[in-house]
Design an enzyme around this catalytic site. Structure first.
Site, PDB file in Angstrom:
ATOM      1  N   GLY A 184       0.818  -1.202   0.000  1.00 33.99           N
ATOM      2  CA  GLY A 184       0.000   0.000   0.000  1.00 33.99           C
ATOM      3  C   GLY A 184       0.851   1.250   0.000  1.00 33.99           C
ATOM      4  O   GLY A 184       0.500   2.269   0.600  1.00 33.99           O
TER       5      GLY A 184
ATOM      6  N   ASN B 217       0.618  -2.745   5.118  1.00 35.31           N
ATOM      7  CA  ASN B 217      -0.162  -1.513   5.204  1.00 35.31           C
ATOM      8  C   ASN B 217      -1.348  -1.480   4.236  1.00 35.31           C
ATOM      9  O   ASN B 217      -2.288  -0.709   4.443  1.00 35.31           O
ATOM     10  CB  ASN B 217       0.753  -0.316   4.931  1.00 35.31           C
ATOM     11  CG  ASN B 217      -0.010   0.973   4.750  1.00 35.31           C
ATOM     12  OD1 ASN B 217      -0.537   1.553   5.700  1.00 35.31           O
ATOM     13  ND2 ASN B 217      -0.105   1.444   3.519  1.00 35.31           N
TER      14      ASN B 217
ATOM     15  N   TYR C 153     -14.247  -4.008   7.402  1.00 36.57           N
ATOM     16  CA  TYR C 153     -12.930  -3.410   7.632  1.00 36.57           C
ATOM     17  C   TYR C 153     -12.550  -3.529   9.105  1.00 36.57           C
ATOM     18  O   TYR C 153     -11.439  -3.957   9.451  1.00 36.57           O
ATOM     19  CB  TYR C 153     -12.950  -1.946   7.199  1.00 36.57           C
ATOM     20  CG  TYR C 153     -11.700  -1.163   7.540  1.00 36.57           C
ATOM     21  CD1 TYR C 153     -10.583  -1.204   6.713  1.00 36.57           C
ATOM     22  CD2 TYR C 153     -11.642  -0.383   8.693  1.00 36.57           C
ATOM     23  CE1 TYR C 153      -9.434  -0.486   7.015  1.00 36.57           C
ATOM     24  CE2 TYR C 153     -10.496   0.344   9.007  1.00 36.57           C
ATOM     25  CZ  TYR C 153      -9.397   0.285   8.166  1.00 36.57           C
ATOM     26  OH  TYR C 153      -8.267   0.994   8.492  1.00 36.57           O
TER      27      TYR C 153
ATOM     28  N   LYS D  28      -9.455  -5.755  10.686  1.00 35.62           N
ATOM     29  CA  LYS D  28      -8.369  -5.164  11.470  1.00 35.62           C
ATOM     30  C   LYS D  28      -8.285  -5.794  12.858  1.00 35.62           C
ATOM     31  O   LYS D  28      -7.184  -5.951  13.419  1.00 35.62           O
ATOM     32  CB  LYS D  28      -8.564  -3.656  11.571  1.00 35.62           C
ATOM     33  CG  LYS D  28      -8.354  -2.917  10.249  1.00 35.62           C
ATOM     34  CD  LYS D  28      -6.960  -3.126   9.697  1.00 35.62           C
ATOM     35  CE  LYS D  28      -6.686  -2.265   8.477  1.00 35.62           C
ATOM     36  NZ  LYS D  28      -5.317  -2.494   7.941  1.00 35.62           N
TER      37      LYS D  28
END
Length: 250
Positions: free
Chosen positions: A14, A91, A157, A161
């Protein structure tokens, strides 16, 4: 912070913009050779050229982190150019706002593949060489959403995480005896181009909810990564570092 004479080899996913680009630039500044991986090949090509016009210490790699074959090819490119990474920064991320009641199974799987499965895949690809050398650093970018269950960036998301937080501890235990550390960073709102597109009023409103009164800067996240991947960070593993301006205190 100390580095080896010719620098370690770092792979940052990323890396085409925002926090990832700041991390790649900071590690390059520290003397590391940096492979910049992103789905946006033009972005990493531009950044690698800016960091090193001669192409000796920065390498642009276009790859989709959800594609195992592409990741394997990316690692082969890094090994061919230098050697297997000493440092891995996971990332790459994907967000998709929406209600938990409306997320499709296909979208759930796509977000999980980018944010969680890629961490598993890349760490398993990179860690064996680190273990054999007796030195390695893995840093996973997580999120305040994964700690508190926030759904602004999507419930999938946040769930992904949270999974990375646990996976960080699993890999840390597996690799600690071999000189390889694995840690996580959990930023809250950080001022990136994507955030700026929300508009000045929205950014100001968000900043008012943060105790320090402002959003974070990508360079601040990059500085913490630089410490964790240094020689001085060798006694820190399995930890999650909050970098959120006081938005989440514990």
């Amino acid at each position: 912070m100390t580095t080896t004479a010719d620098g370690r080899v770092a792979l940052v996913t990323g890396a085409g913009g925002g926090i990832g680009a700041a991390i790649a630039a900071r590690l390059h500044e520290q003397g590391h050779r940096v492979a910049l991986l992103d789905l946006d090949g033009d972005a990493v090509t531009d950044l690698s050229g800016a960091l090193d016009p001669h192409g000796r210490t920065a390498l642009a790699v276009r790859a989709d982190v959800t594609d195992p074959h592409a990741l394997g090819a990316a690692l082969r490119a890094v090994r061919t150019t230098w050697h297997a990474p000493d440092i891995l920064v996971n990332n790459a991320a994907r967000t998709a706002a929406g209600s938990v009641w409306d997320v499709t199974v296909e979208e759930w799987d796509a977000v999980m593949a980018t944010n969680l499965r890629s961490v598993l895949a890349l760490t398993r690809l990179c860690a064996p060489a680190m273990r054999e050398r007796g030195w390695g650093r893995v840093v996973n970018l997580v999120s305040l959403a994964g700690q508190q269950g926030g759904t602004l960036a999507g419930p999938h998301y946040a769930a992904a995480k949270a999974g990375v937080l646990v996976l960080t501890k699993v890999f840390a235990r597996e690799l600690a005896a071999h000189g390889v550390t694995v840690n996580a960073l959990a930023p809250a709102a950080v001022h990136t181009a994507a955030v700026a597109r929300l508009g000045a009023s929205a950014v100001a409103a968000a900043a008012r909810t943060i105790p320090v009164g402002r959003m974070g800067r990508p360079s601040e996240v990059a500085a913490l990564v630089a410490y964790l991947v240094s020689e001085d960070g060798g006694y820190v593993t399995g930890a999650t570092f909050d970098i959120n301006g006081g938005a989440h205190m514990r």
